[in-house]
Design a protein around this motif. Structure first.
Motif, PDB file in Angstrom:
ATOM      1  N   THR A   5      18.492 -18.070  -1.136  1.00  0.00           N
ATOM      2  CA  THR A   5      18.177 -19.444  -1.539  1.00  0.00           C
ATOM      3  C   THR A   5      19.352 -20.163  -2.194  1.00  0.00           C
ATOM      4  OG1 THR A   5      17.305 -18.614  -3.637  1.00  0.00           O
ATOM      5  CG2 THR A   5      15.726 -18.936  -1.846  1.00  0.00           C
ATOM      6  N   GLU A   6      20.376 -19.405  -2.620  1.00  0.00           N
ATOM      7  CA  GLU A   6      21.512 -20.034  -3.280  1.00  0.00           C
ATOM      8  C   GLU A   6      22.365 -20.785  -2.255  1.00  0.00           C
ATOM      9  OE1 GLU A   6      20.751 -16.889  -3.439  1.00  0.00           O
ATOM     10  OE2 GLU A   6      20.140 -16.509  -5.521  1.00  0.00           O
ATOM     11  N   PHE A   9      25.179 -19.041  -0.392  1.00  0.00           N
ATOM     12  CA  PHE A   9      24.779 -18.035   0.599  1.00  0.00           C
ATOM     13  C   PHE A   9      24.183 -18.683   1.855  1.00  0.00           C
ATOM     14  CE2 PHE A   9      24.225 -15.310  -3.352  1.00  0.00           C
ATOM     15  CZ  PHE A   9      25.431 -14.651  -3.162  1.00  0.00           C
ATOM     16  N   ILE A  10      23.655 -19.888   1.694  1.00  0.00           N
ATOM     17  CA  ILE A  10      23.126 -20.618   2.842  1.00  0.00           C
ATOM     18  C   ILE A  10      24.255 -21.260   3.655  1.00  0.00           C
ATOM     19  CG2 ILE A  10      21.676 -22.582   3.546  1.00  0.00           C
ATOM     20  CD1 ILE A  10      19.917 -22.025   1.115  1.00  0.00           C
ATOM     21  N   ALA A  11      25.308 -21.680   2.963  1.00  0.00           N
ATOM     22  CA  ALA A  11      26.389 -22.467   3.581  1.00  0.00           C
ATOM     23  C   ALA A  11      26.952 -21.863   4.881  1.00  0.00           C
ATOM     24  CB  ALA A  11      27.497 -22.697   2.569  1.00  0.00           C
ATOM     25  N   PRO A  12      27.218 -20.536   4.966  1.00  0.00           N
ATOM     26  CA  PRO A  12      27.784 -19.998   6.210  1.00  0.00           C
ATOM     27  C   PRO A  12      26.881 -20.181   7.431  1.00  0.00           C
ATOM     28  CG  PRO A  12      28.056 -18.437   4.400  1.00  0.00           C
ATOM     29  CD  PRO A  12      27.143 -19.517   3.911  1.00  0.00           C
ATOM     30  N   GLY A  23      24.294 -30.251   8.250  1.00  0.00           N
ATOM     31  CA  GLY A  23      23.117 -29.401   8.261  1.00  0.00           C
ATOM     32  C   GLY A  23      22.659 -29.053   6.853  1.00  0.00           C
ATOM     33  N   ASN A  24      21.366 -28.779   6.706  1.00  0.00           N
ATOM     34  CA  ASN A  24      20.854 -28.316   5.413  1.00  0.00           C
ATOM     35  C   ASN A  24      19.599 -27.488   5.629  1.00  0.00           C
ATOM     36  OD1 ASN A  24      18.253 -30.114   4.651  1.00  0.00           O
ATOM     37  ND2 ASN A  24      19.742 -31.379   5.785  1.00  0.00           N
ATOM     38  N   ALA A  25      19.340 -26.574   4.705  1.00  0.00           N
ATOM     39  CA  ALA A  25      18.162 -25.713   4.773  1.00  0.00           C
ATOM     40  C   ALA A  25      17.768 -25.281   3.370  1.00  0.00           C
ATOM     41  CB  ALA A  25      18.444 -24.488   5.638  1.00  0.00           C
ATOM     42  N   GLU A  26      16.482 -24.970   3.212  1.00  0.00           N
ATOM     43  CA  GLU A  26      15.983 -24.545   1.904  1.00  0.00           C
ATOM     44  C   GLU A  26      16.304 -23.084   1.627  1.00  0.00           C
ATOM     45  OE1 GLU A  26      11.806 -25.487   1.503  1.00  0.00           O
ATOM     46  OE2 GLU A  26      12.081 -27.283   2.748  1.00  0.00           O
ATOM     47  N   GLU A  27      16.272 -22.261   2.686  1.00  0.00           N
ATOM     48  CA  GLU A  27      16.551 -20.839   2.503  1.00  0.00           C
ATOM     49  C   GLU A  27      16.861 -20.189   3.840  1.00  0.00           C
ATOM     50  OE1 GLU A  27      12.866 -19.787   0.616  1.00  0.00           O
ATOM     51  OE2 GLU A  27      11.984 -19.045   2.473  1.00  0.00           O
TER      52      GLU A  27
END
Length: 472
Positions: A5-6, A9-12, A23-27
């Motif tokens: 969720t951090e 860690f999502i960025a890659p 792009g974006n995501a919650e987890e």
């Protein structure tokens, strides 16, 4: 199951080879097993985007919200009877080929990006330089375990036709809708594959991560060829190379039977000279050919047949290259794969964004396509490189505009799309549609085609949660 969720860690997972941003995501959810994924999805209501290895060129794996499902832990690989291999979707093409080396079996599709995941290859129906003879990913998929976005699971085998219901483990069924749309009659990776009497399996392969999630895959293999006869032919004139292709096709596999026919224009050769300094100065274009040799005893005869055929054509035969061993075969493949690598490096240094085509047409328009490309590109003072799969009537034209030329390059691209579609071709022969080519795909299939394809999407994902923003 691992859940990240951090933001760091999502960025890659918000990047791929398309360089699409925003792009974006919650987890990010990383299941350890298919059952774990199915159970998770049964209680999930957010949009879901499947992440492969990130080698795609159309931003299919980059979400605009919701969650990312990464299949990176589903990476088993093992033999599945004679001429079959069972793999998880995260297994890469490189890993599969390495596994097969001591077995005597061979997996023919060879996309340029060898670190692509096989799940991603299925999602885009990937192909590569050998598709002229061997076909595409779809031709080698025998079975998949598939999960819908609502968590329903099924084992989908070759032979289950769309005239029959698709049945899931919970007993529920889906009926294929009554639609009129048909896929183009040429090499194609744009949209859902639709042909009368096809298998359900064929629908999901090439569906760009929008219909189901592959969690287990069985691939068909062929006996490994003992060797390949291969060469790079150089020509003083473009037309001499183009005219060779219909002649090869007219032989229909008799005498010579290539699996690869790859084209390099003058601008590609000019750039390749930085790594391959012995390219003849007089050459305007080049053609890489390759033919599999199933049994080594036939090697000399096949090579002799090629020499005999080529000696009657307008080729710089004395300046052309013919493989003398495995190192040469590998060098010729590097020659082919060096082109996009050199262009990407050049663009990165210049801070330039390319516009790349991925279009193909039916055989009868091959010469018209080549002449149209030449006339269109000469009429506009743009830098470009043209290379790719000449045997499939499928070329990659990389338009390389300066910032002030972006509008002109876009007009040239649009002009090419219009003409290719007039000939019944496709806007994407191998990379898929994703988020970047939806406008052209809509033009390709028309409003009635989009309605038909949305009927299929609604049957399998009525809330449009899987791969939202891709294709449709």
């Amino acid at each position: 199951m691992i859940i990240k969720t951090e933001p760091e860690f999502i960025a890659p997972y918000l990047r791929d080879a398309s360089n699409f941003s925003g792009g974006n995501a919650e987890e990010v959810v990383i299941p350890e097993t298919s059952d774990e994924l199915a159970d998770f999805l049964k209680n999930e209501t957010r949009p879901v985007t499947v992440a492969g290895a990130g080698t795609g060129l159309t931003a299919s794996r980059i979400p605009s919200g919701g969650i990312i499902v990464s299949l990176e832990r589903l990476n088993i690989i093992g033999k599945e009877g004679e001429g079959r291999v069972r793999i998880g979707p995260a297994v890469t093409l490189n890993e599969l080929q390495g596994f097969l080396v001591p077995t005597g079996w061979f997996y023919p599709p060879n996309p340029t990006e060898t670190w692509a995941s096989l799940g991603g290859n299925l999602a885009t129906n990937a192909s590569g330089s050998r598709s002229y003879k061997y076909g595409v990913t779809r031709d080698y998929v025998e079975e998949v375990e598939l999960i819908l976005v609502d968590g329903r699971k099924t084992l989908l085998k070759r032979g289950l036709k769309i005239t029959e219901p698709l049945t899931f483990e919970d007993g529920s069924k889906i009926i294929f809708p009554n639609i009129a749309y048909r896929s183009p009659e040429c090499k194609n990776a744009a949209g859902y594959f639709i042909q009368p009497g096809m298998d359900w399996l064929d629908l999901f392969i090439g569906s760009d991560g929008t219909l189901g999630i592959f969690t287990d895959i069985v691939l068909r293999l062929i006996p490994r060829p003992d060797d390949f006869v291969s060469g790079i032919l150089f020509f003083k004139e473009e037309s001499s190379c183009w005219e060779l292709i219909p002649k090869i096709k007219s032989l229909d596999g008799k005498k010579i039977d290539p699996c690869s026919l790859e084209y390099f224009d003058y601008n590609a050769l000019k750039r390749l000279k930085s790594k391959h300094k012995n390219i003849p100065n007089r050459s305007k274009v080049a053609l890489f050919f390759e033919q599999d040799v199933l049994k080594m005893k036939d090697y000399d005869l096949i090579l002799e047949n090629w020499y005999e055929f080529l000696s009657e054509e307008n080729i710089m035969l004395d300046d052309s290259w013919f493989a003398q061993g495995p190192k040469d075969v590998q060098m010729f493949h590097d020659f082919r794969h060096d082109v996009p690598a050199i262009i990407n490096e050049e663009n990165s240094r210049a801070g330039r964004v390319k516009l790349g085509t991925d279009m193909a047409v039916p055989d009868k328009y091959f010469m018209s396509m080549m002449q149209f490309y030449r006339e269109t590109l000469k009429a506009n003072d743009l830098d470009y490189v043209m290379f790719g799969h000449l045997g499939d009537n499928h070329l990659h034209i990389n338009l390389l505009p300066e910032e002030s030329e972006r509008d002109m390059a876009q007009k040239v691209y649009d002009q090419m799309v219009d003409q290719i579609l007039e000939w019944g071709g496709t806007v994407s022969a191998e990379h898929g549609i994703g988020k970047l080519k939806k406008k052209y795909f809509a033009k390709m299939v028309g409003s009635s085609g989009l309605k038909d394809l949305n009927k299929i999407k609604y049957c399998l994902d009525p809330e449009n949660r899987l791969g939202a923003g891709n294709m449709l």
